[in-house]
Design an enzyme around this catalytic site. Sequence first.
Site, PDB file in Angstrom:
ATOM      1  N   GLY A   1      15.431 -11.858  18.793  1.00 10.69           N
ATOM      2  CA  GLY A   1      15.699 -10.342  18.711  1.00 10.69           C
ATOM      3  C   GLY A   1      17.237 -10.231  18.432  1.00 10.69           C
TER       4      GLY A   1
ATOM      5  N   GLY B   1      11.994 -13.887  20.158  1.00  9.77           N
ATOM      6  CA  GLY B   1      10.983 -13.039  20.050  1.00  9.77           C
ATOM      7  C   GLY B   1       9.871 -13.250  19.073  1.00  9.77           C
TER       8      GLY B   1
HETATM    9  C1  QUE Z   1      19.311 -17.949  20.978  1.00 14.00           C
HETATM   10  C2  QUE Z   1      18.660 -16.612  20.604  1.00 14.00           C
HETATM   11  C3  QUE Z   1      18.662 -16.354  19.437  1.00 14.00           C
HETATM   12  C4  QUE Z   1      19.540 -17.125  18.359  1.00 14.00           C
HETATM   13  C5  QUE Z   1      19.998 -18.069  18.595  1.00 14.00           C
HETATM   14  C6  QUE Z   1      20.027 -18.441  19.828  1.00 14.00           C
HETATM   15  C7  QUE Z   1      18.110 -15.116  18.870  1.00 14.00           C
HETATM   16  C8  QUE Z   1      18.501 -14.785  17.700  1.00 14.00           C
HETATM   17  C9  QUE Z   1      19.220 -15.481  16.861  1.00 14.00           C
HETATM   18  C10 QUE Z   1      19.333 -15.129  15.387  1.00 14.00           C
HETATM   19  C11 QUE Z   1      19.509 -15.880  14.355  1.00 14.00           C
HETATM   20  C12 QUE Z   1      19.920 -15.619  13.010  1.00 14.00           C
HETATM   21  C13 QUE Z   1      19.985 -14.577  12.661  1.00 14.00           C
HETATM   22  C14 QUE Z   1      19.811 -13.421  13.656  1.00 14.00           C
HETATM   23  C15 QUE Z   1      19.373 -13.718  14.945  1.00 14.00           C
HETATM   24  O1  QUE Z   1      19.722 -16.352  17.042  1.00 14.00           O
HETATM   25  O2  QUE Z   1      17.447 -14.418  19.730  1.00 14.00           O
HETATM   26  O3  QUE Z   1      19.745 -11.962  13.541  1.00 14.00           O
HETATM   27  O4  QUE Z   1      20.089 -14.078  11.401  1.00 14.00           O
HETATM   28  O5  QUE Z   1      17.698 -13.465  17.331  1.00 14.00           O
HETATM   29  O6  QUE Z   1      20.670 -19.848  20.550  1.00 14.00           O
HETATM   30  O7  QUE Z   1      17.845 -16.212  21.682  1.00 14.00           O
END
Ligand code: QUE
Length: 350
Positions: free
Chosen positions: A67, A115
């Site tokens: 998310g 998500g």
């Molecule tokens: C736990 C998470 C998320 C995470 C890393 C965690 C998460 C999430 C992202 C993420 C990763 C790369 C992206 C981005 C989001 O990392 O929910 O926009 O480019 O979205 O340890 O819950």
Amino acid sequence: MTADPEVLCRIEGRVGRITLNRPGALHALTTNMCRHMTDALLAWHDDPAVELVMFDHSGERGFCAGGDIRMLADSGAGDGHEAREFFYIEYRLNELLFRYPKPTLAIMDGITMGGGVGLAQPCRYRLATERTTFAMPETGIGLFPDVGGGWYLSRMPHHLGLWLALTGARIKAADCELLGIATDFVETARLGDLKAAILADPPAVETLLTQFEADAGRPPLAAHQDDIARIFGGPGVEAIVAALKAADTDWARDQLKVLATKSPQTLKVAFRQLQLGAAAETFAENMATEYCIGARVVHRHDFLEGVRAVIVDKDNAPKWNPATLEAVSDDLLDSIFAALPSTEAWTPLT
Ligand code: QUE
């Protein structure tokens, strides 16, 4: 729609096709993406032109990372309104998918976390490829394994779901099949042909999946499932840690090292969440519980600190508070799980 929508929802042939289209953020879900997907699913619900719903993603880099947690943390640092709105809408989408009356299919090609898991797990067909990496990594950022984790993870065999929830372990396709996370394995190179065949003849989806099915290989987790069943079947997180210490194997030492990096608060929240999820009679009941948890934890130190350490500063050195499992009291957990006033509680879409 804008010129570059974050999610594409359209009918192709007799298929409702939802393509996550936020490649710069690994298709991490925003509130608006969840709204658009919900609107499309509701429009297709009784539309005889739609016989199957297919989820996939644009570009190369994975299905969905989770998310929009920067937004969640910014909101949680303030009044939390936007964060609660996101959970509310996302969980309604998860629950709508769980009881959707038409066949649904998700293509978990690449990173599928948080998500993205909430979209894929309620689907009837869940395709893994050699690029699939599945995880519920939330204990690493002080959030919790939501989007139905309390339901799905607690129903996996041998306490493997609790192991996934606590360690945030990343698993590949063969382990996804072992756990029932994936129903089918298809090579990435053949996905284009498979999608085209399903779009052309959605009622043939079962036959097509059989035709395209390949062998994911042996699941590495099989070697550890007896250890996990015994150790993660303990009565609480401290008991699991004690059992890992007593096991005195390289594997157990690795698990202890991993758990030592996670939020003690989230470890205990996830344990209780899965206990409640296992006892929940309906998926909606589970989601109402998760919404209570979400509404509380976005304001707490560990989530704001976890997002700072992992996403913002990327130092990967969060300072958790409480700092130890022993310091996470039952009173604190009770306050996180306490029912919301009925006017604020989560309810499913009608
Ligand atoms: C736990 C998470 C998320 C995470 C890393 C965690 C998460 C999430 C992202 C993420 C990763 C790369 C992206 C981005 C989001 O990392 O929910 O926009 O480019 O979205 O340890 O819950």
